[in-house]
Design a protein around this motif. Structure first.
Motif, short mmCIF file in Angstrom:
data_model
loop_
_atom_site.label_atom_id
_atom_site.label_comp_id
_atom_site.label_asym_id
_atom_site.label_seq_id
_atom_site.Cartn_x
_atom_site.Cartn_y
_atom_site.Cartn_z
N GLU A 139 8.70 -15.63 22.84
CA GLU A 139 8.23 -14.59 21.93
C GLU A 139 9.29 -14.20 20.90
N LYS B 281 -1.21 -9.80 26.42
CA LYS B 281 0.02 -9.93 27.23
C LYS B 281 -0.10 -9.22 28.58
N THR C 181 7.14 -16.62 28.42
CA THR C 181 6.69 -15.71 27.35
C THR C 181 7.88 -14.95 26.78
N HIS D 244 -1.91 -14.52 22.24
CA HIS D 244 -2.31 -13.56 23.27
C HIS D 244 -3.41 -12.61 22.79
#
Length: 448
Positions: free
Chosen positions: A375, A303, A371, A385
Motif C-alpha cells: 500500500e 480493507k 497489504t 479494495h
C-alpha cells in the motif's frame, strides 16, 4: 446520428411488431382479448420510456446497452406474465408461456445486434458524417482525435484552431478565424478546449453556436487528474466529477453480481464440495498430519479483515501468514501439489462467497502483511479494495497469479484489478470464470 429522426420510431415499431407477431403466432388466444393486447403494448411503451431505452449516445456500443436490455427483459417479463391473468381459464401452460417469452427476448436481442451492426455500417458512409472542429490545442486534442478517427462513430474531423501557429495539416488558423469557418463549412459540432480559451471566448463561441444551430461541447481543463472511469454527477446545478466510478456503484449491478455469486456458489457446494470434501479429507489423512482446512486472515472490501478458507496444501509452519508459496516450496505436501496445480485448494472459498466476504470474480485477497507492504510501495494499490475480493480475477487469467517475483508483477496485477473494477459486467465475469477453468487444463506454469 445525423439524419436519424426516424431511427427511434422505427426501432420502437420493429420491437412492437416482434412482440405482437410472436404472440399472435404462438399464443393466438391472446388476440381474442382486446384488453390484454392494449395492456401489453401500452406496457411496452411505458417500460421503454421509463428506462430511456431508445435514445442512444453516439459512442454507445452494443455491450454498453446490454444492462438496459436486461432491465427491460425483467420489467416487461413481469408485464407479460401478468397479462395472462386476464385470460381465464389459462389456455397455455406456464412452461409454454416461458418458452414464448424467451423467443421474444431472443428475437429482440437479434434485432438489437442487427441495429448496431447496420448503424456502424451506415456511419462509415460519407453522407452521414458529423463535421467537427476543435478550438484550442492541448494534450486532450490527440485523445479526442482518436475518437473522431473511429469510422463507426461517424465523425468527420476538419481540423483545429489555436492562437499558437502550427505547420500541422489539420491546423486551420487562430481562434478569431474559427467563427467564420464554422458558418461557411457546415460545421455541426464544435469542441472547445477550456485550457486554451478565456471565459469571454467560450461565451462568444456559445453565442455563435446557439444562434446558428451548432452543437458546442466543452472539454474541461483536467489538470491531468481525470481517469477513464470518471463520471459527472449533478448536485442540483453543480457538476461534480467522480474520478473513480464503477458499474458496481449501481445498486442493481451489485444485486445482479450477488445473485450470480450465491447461485453459482450453491451449485458448487451442493454438486462438487459435498462429495469432494470427504474425499480430500481421507486422502489428506493418508498424506500428512493436520486439519482439513487452512484459514488465514486476508484483507477484503474497504480493507476489512476476514477469514479466507482453503483446503490445506502445506505442512504447518511459522511463516504461513507471511510468506507466499514459491516454486518447489518444501512446505507443500504431495497431495498439496495436486490441489494447488488444479486450484482445488481454493474451492472452500465458495463458502466465503456465500457468507458475503468474497465474490467469485474480483481482485485476489492478499495477506495482511502484504497489504501493508504494497500500500506504500505500489501506486493505487488500495484501489483494488473498493471491490470484494474474488476466488479468481482478471489479473489471474492474464498470467499474474501466485508468487510475486518482480515489482512489475504486482504493478500489473493492480492495473488489471482496477481495469476490472472500471469495466465490470456479468459477461466479463463469465469470461473470466471460463478462462480460469481453461487454464487449469492448460498446465498453468504459475500454479504451484
Amino acid at each position: 446520428m445525423k439524419k436519424s429522426f426516424f431511427v427511434i420510431p422505427l426501432s420502437f415499431l420493429a420491437h412492437i411488431l416482434i412482440v405482437n407477431i410472436v404472440l399472435y403466432a404462438l399464443t393466438p388466444v391472446t388476440y381474442k382479448n382486446a384488453f390484454t393486447i392494449v395492456f401489453i403494448n401500452l406496457a411496452w411503451f411505458f417500460v421503454t420510456y421509463s428506462l430511456d431505452f431508445y435514445p442512444t449516445a453516439r459512442r454507445e456500443s452494443f455491450s454498453q446497452s446490454l444492462k438496459n436490455f436486461f432491465k427491460l427483459y425483467i420489467l416487461f417479463g413481469l408485464v407479460y406474465f401478468t397479462s395472462f391473468a386476464f385470460l381465464k381459464p389459462y389456455p397455455y401452460s406456464w412452461q409454454y408461456l416461458s418458452l414464448v417469452y424467451l423467443m421474444i427476448c431472443a428475437l429482440l436481442m437479434l434485432f438489437r445486434i442487427f441495429f448496431y451492426w447496420s448503424r456502424n455500417l451506415v456511419r462509415t458512409k460519407e453522407y452521414v458524417h458529423t463535421r467537427t472542429v476543435v478550438i484550442g490545442r492541448d494534450k486532450n486534442l490527440k485523445k479526442i482525435r482518436r475518437i473522431f478517427d473511429i469510422p463507426k462513430y461517424g465523425y468527420r474531423y476538419m481540423g483545429y484552431f489555436d492562437n499558437s501557429k502550427s505547420n500541422s495539416p489539420t491546423y486551420l488558423g487562430d481562434i478569431e478565424s474559427s467563427y467564420e469557418y464554422i458558418f461557411n463549412n457546415k460545421i455541426e459540432e464544435v469542441y472547445c478546449l477550456a485550457s486554451r480559451l478565456s471565459k469571454d471566448e467560450i461565451k462568444h463561441i456559445m453565442n455563435i453556436a446557439d444562434n446558428s444551430l451548432k452543437k458546442i461541447k466543452i472539454i474541461p481543463d483536467n489538470k491531468e487528474l481525470f481517469s477513464r472511469a470518471m463520471s459527472i454527477e449533478l448536485y442540483d446545478s453543480v457538476p461534480v466529477l467522480n474520478l473513480r466510478a464503477s458499474p458496481l456503484d449501481l445498486e442493481y449491478s451489485n444485486l445482479i453480481k450477488r445473485i450470480f455469486d450465491i447461485t453459482f456458489s450453491l451449485l458448487v457446494i451442493i454438486f462438487v464440495l459435498s462429495w469432494l470434501t470427504p474425499l480430500v479429507f481421507m486422502l489428506m489423512k493418508l498424506d500428512s498430519k493436520g486439519p482439513l482446512f487452512f484459514k488465514q486472515k486476508r484483507h477484503g472490501v474497504n480493507k476489512n479483515t476476514f477469514w479466507c478458507y482453503k483446503f490445506r496444501s502445506m505442512t504447518k509452519s511459522d511463516d504461513s501468514d507471511t510468506k507466499m508459496a514459491t516454486k518447489n516450496d518444501m512446505r507443500v505436501t504431495k497431495l498439496g501439489k495436486i490441489l494447488r496445480k488444479t486450484s482445488i485448494d481454493e474451492l472452500p472459498q465458495f463458502f466465503n462467497v456465500l457468507k458475503g466476504d468474497m465474490s467469485i470474480v474480483g481482485p485476489r485477497p492478499h495477506m495482511e502483511v502484504h497489504t501493508k507492504q504494497y500500500e506504500t510501495s505500489v501506486e493505487k494499490y488500495l484501489v483494488r479494495h473498493f471491490l470484494k475480493p474474488g476466488i479468481t480475477g482478471l489479473a489471474q487469467v492474464k498470467g499474474y497469479r501466485g508468487e510475486i517475483l518482480r515489482k512489475s508483477d504486482i504493478i500489473n496485477r493492480v492495473r488489471y484489478d482496477i481495469f476490472y473494477m472500471e469495466k465490470w459486467s456479468i459477461l466479463l465475469d463469465i469470461q473470466i470464470i471460463t478462462n480460469t477453468v481453461t487454464n487449469i487444463f492448460m498446465n498453468d506454469k504459475k500454479a504451484y
